[in-house]
Design an enzyme around this catalytic site. Structure first.
Site, PDB file in Angstrom:
ATOM      1  N   LYS A  40       0.608  -9.986   5.134  1.00 12.87           N
ATOM      2  CA  LYS A  40       1.888  -9.532   5.637  1.00 12.87           C
ATOM      3  C   LYS A  40       1.722  -8.446   6.706  1.00 12.87           C
ATOM      4  O   LYS A  40       2.631  -8.173   7.483  1.00 12.87           O
ATOM      5  CB  LYS A  40       2.700  -8.932   4.477  1.00 12.87           C
ATOM      6  N   GLY A  41       0.562  -7.815   6.723  1.00 13.57           N
ATOM      7  CA  GLY A  41       0.378  -6.599   7.524  1.00 13.57           C
ATOM      8  C   GLY A  41       0.631  -6.735   9.013  1.00 13.57           C
ATOM      9  O   GLY A  41       1.096  -5.797   9.650  1.00 13.57           O
ATOM     10  N   GLU A  96      -4.051  -9.766  13.762  1.00 14.60           N
ATOM     11  CA  GLU A  96      -4.260  -8.986  12.539  1.00 14.60           C
ATOM     12  C   GLU A  96      -3.721  -7.571  12.719  1.00 14.60           C
ATOM     13  O   GLU A  96      -3.566  -7.099  13.836  1.00 14.60           O
ATOM     14  CB  GLU A  96      -5.775  -8.903  12.246  1.00 14.60           C
ATOM     15  N   ASP A  97      -3.500  -6.903  11.594  1.00 17.44           N
ATOM     16  CA  ASP A  97      -3.067  -5.506  11.667  1.00 17.44           C
ATOM     17  C   ASP A  97      -4.241  -4.563  11.877  1.00 17.44           C
ATOM     18  O   ASP A  97      -4.229  -3.709  12.742  1.00 17.44           O
ATOM     19  CB  ASP A  97      -2.276  -5.114  10.415  1.00 17.44           C
ATOM     20  N   ASP A 100     -11.134  -3.672   9.015  1.00 15.67           N
ATOM     21  CA  ASP A 100     -11.742  -2.568   8.268  1.00 15.67           C
ATOM     22  C   ASP A 100     -13.207  -2.948   7.996  1.00 15.67           C
ATOM     23  O   ASP A 100     -14.066  -2.782   8.858  1.00 15.67           O
ATOM     24  CB  ASP A 100     -10.906  -2.373   6.995  1.00 15.67           C
ATOM     25  N   LYS A 129     -11.040  -0.243  12.677  1.00 18.28           N
ATOM     26  CA  LYS A 129     -11.734   0.829  11.929  1.00 18.28           C
ATOM     27  C   LYS A 129     -13.222   0.526  12.004  1.00 18.28           C
ATOM     28  O   LYS A 129     -13.824   0.053  11.046  1.00 18.28           O
ATOM     29  CB  LYS A 129     -11.286   0.730  10.462  1.00 18.28           C
ATOM     30  N   PHE A 150      -6.738   5.900   5.232  1.00 17.18           N
ATOM     31  CA  PHE A 150      -5.801   4.863   4.803  1.00 17.18           C
ATOM     32  C   PHE A 150      -4.483   5.030   5.547  1.00 17.18           C
ATOM     33  O   PHE A 150      -3.769   6.017   5.362  1.00 17.18           O
ATOM     34  CB  PHE A 150      -5.585   4.915   3.292  1.00 17.18           C
ATOM     35  N   ASP A 157       0.994  -1.335   4.585  1.00 13.64           N
ATOM     36  CA  ASP A 157       1.712  -0.863   3.399  1.00 13.64           C
ATOM     37  C   ASP A 157       0.856   0.045   2.517  1.00 13.64           C
ATOM     38  O   ASP A 157      -0.369   0.100   2.650  1.00 13.64           O
ATOM     39  CB  ASP A 157       2.161  -2.055   2.561  1.00 13.64           C
ATOM     40  N   ARG A 163       5.992  -0.504   5.168  1.00 15.20           N
ATOM     41  CA  ARG A 163       5.789  -1.485   6.243  1.00 15.20           C
ATOM     42  C   ARG A 163       6.836  -1.342   7.337  1.00 15.20           C
ATOM     43  O   ARG A 163       6.608  -1.689   8.481  1.00 15.20           O
ATOM     44  CB  ARG A 163       5.882  -2.922   5.695  1.00 15.20           C
TER      45      ARG A 163
HETATM   46  P1  5GP Z   1     -11.132  -5.954   5.804  1.00 20.93           P
HETATM   47  O1  5GP Z   1     -11.322  -7.308   5.215  1.00 20.93           O
HETATM   48  O2  5GP Z   1     -11.472  -5.857   7.269  1.00 20.93           O
HETATM   49  O3  5GP Z   1     -11.857  -4.893   4.984  1.00 20.93           O
HETATM   50  O4  5GP Z   1      -9.635  -5.565   5.607  1.00 20.93           O
HETATM   51  C1  5GP Z   1      -8.625  -6.123   6.285  1.00 20.93           C
HETATM   52  C2  5GP Z   1      -7.314  -5.902   5.567  1.00 20.93           C
HETATM   53  O5  5GP Z   1      -7.342  -4.754   4.717  1.00 20.93           O
HETATM   54  C3  5GP Z   1      -6.237  -5.626   6.577  1.00 20.93           C
HETATM   55  O6  5GP Z   1      -5.667  -6.802   7.044  1.00 20.93           O
HETATM   56  C4  5GP Z   1      -5.271  -4.768   5.787  1.00 20.93           C
HETATM   57  O7  5GP Z   1      -4.381  -5.589   5.077  1.00 20.93           O
HETATM   58  C5  5GP Z   1      -6.137  -4.027   4.807  1.00 20.93           C
HETATM   59  N1  5GP Z   1      -6.430  -2.660   5.282  1.00 20.93           N
HETATM   60  C6  5GP Z   1      -7.581  -2.183   5.812  1.00 20.93           C
HETATM   61  N2  5GP Z   1      -7.473  -0.883   6.147  1.00 20.93           N
HETATM   62  C7  5GP Z   1      -6.200  -0.517   5.826  1.00 20.93           C
HETATM   63  C8  5GP Z   1      -5.458   0.719   5.943  1.00 20.93           C
HETATM   64  O8  5GP Z   1      -5.918   1.760   6.431  1.00 20.93           O
HETATM   65  N3  5GP Z   1      -4.174   0.682   5.506  1.00 20.93           N
HETATM   66  C9  5GP Z   1      -3.599  -0.424   4.958  1.00 20.93           C
HETATM   67  N4  5GP Z   1      -2.341  -0.319   4.557  1.00 20.93           N
HETATM   68  N5  5GP Z   1      -4.264  -1.600   4.847  1.00 20.93           N
HETATM   69  C10 5GP Z   1      -5.545  -1.641   5.270  1.00 20.93           C
END
Ligand code: 5GP
Length: 173
Positions: A40-41, A96-97, A100, A129, A150, A157, A163
């Site tokens: 949803k992000g 994507e949002d 990470d 990130k 975070f 969210d 959101r």
């Molecule tokens: P990854 O698989 O790259 O570790 O994470 C991707 C997903 O983790 C993102 O699409 C998001 O939903 C969530 N995410 C990563 N960092 C953050 C953050 O700082 N805040 C929030 N709310 N979600 C995050």
């Protein structure tokens, strides 16, 4: 929202989105694309970004999750709903949002690679990130680089809340 500190204002976000759209309009040069929004992000980012894209475009929505309701990546990616049309021979832009660890992005790119021979696949994330990356994933386009914090707002969210904020920030605890 007294408990939330602003990191990127609504104006900063919208200005950056227009810059990204300009780059994409130049790159795709009028070719049709499939914009795949990762729910949803990325919903706020995707709907704002596509308003400035000038090529013929179809929007698709998929739903993945990697967080377990907490504030650290679970290390596992769940495909909640990843039904997509036939993307063979298409230009695909994933929206994507935030990237990470990079595990979600890798999962998605592998999924597309294993299932389709796209004409092109580009990955766009509003936030990057880089410092928490566990693989060599680099988004083709990103809005802002951020630290290991975070973040909430503008689609991101905390346990389902925040959101709807027009800005991106963090909880002031
Ligand atoms: P990854 O698989 O790259 O570790 O994470 C991707 C997903 O983790 C993102 O699409 C998001 O939903 C969530 N995410 C990563 N960092 C953050 C953050 O700082 N805040 C929030 N709310 N979600 C995050």
């Amino acid at each position: 929202m007294k408990d939330v500190k602003v990191l990127f204002t609504e104006e900063q976000i919208q200005t950056r989105i227009k810059e990204l759209a300009k780059e994409m309009n130049r790159f795709y040069n009028g070719e049709e694309i499939y914009a795949v929004c990762v729910l949803k992000g990325a919903v706020m980012f995707a709907v704002d970004l596509v308003k400035y894209l000038e090529m013929p475009l179809k929007m698709e929505f998929i739903r993945l999750s990697s967080y377990n309701g907490g504030t650290k990546s679970s290390g596992r990616v769940n495909a909640v709903d990843i039904s997509l049309p036939d993307l063979n021979g298409k230009n695909v832009l994933i929206i994507e949002d935030i990237v990470d660890t990079g595990l979600t992005a890798k999962f998605l790119l592998d999924f597309l690679n294993n299932n389709f021979h796209t004409k092109s696949t580009k990955f766009c994330s509003l936030l990057d990130k880089k410092i928490t990356r566990v693989n060599d994933i680099e988004p083709d386009y990103y809005g802002f680089e951020v630290g290991d914090q975070f973040l909430i707002g503008y689609g991101l969210d905390d346990d389902g809340y925040y959101r709807n904020l027009r800005f991106i920030g963090y909880k002031n605890v």
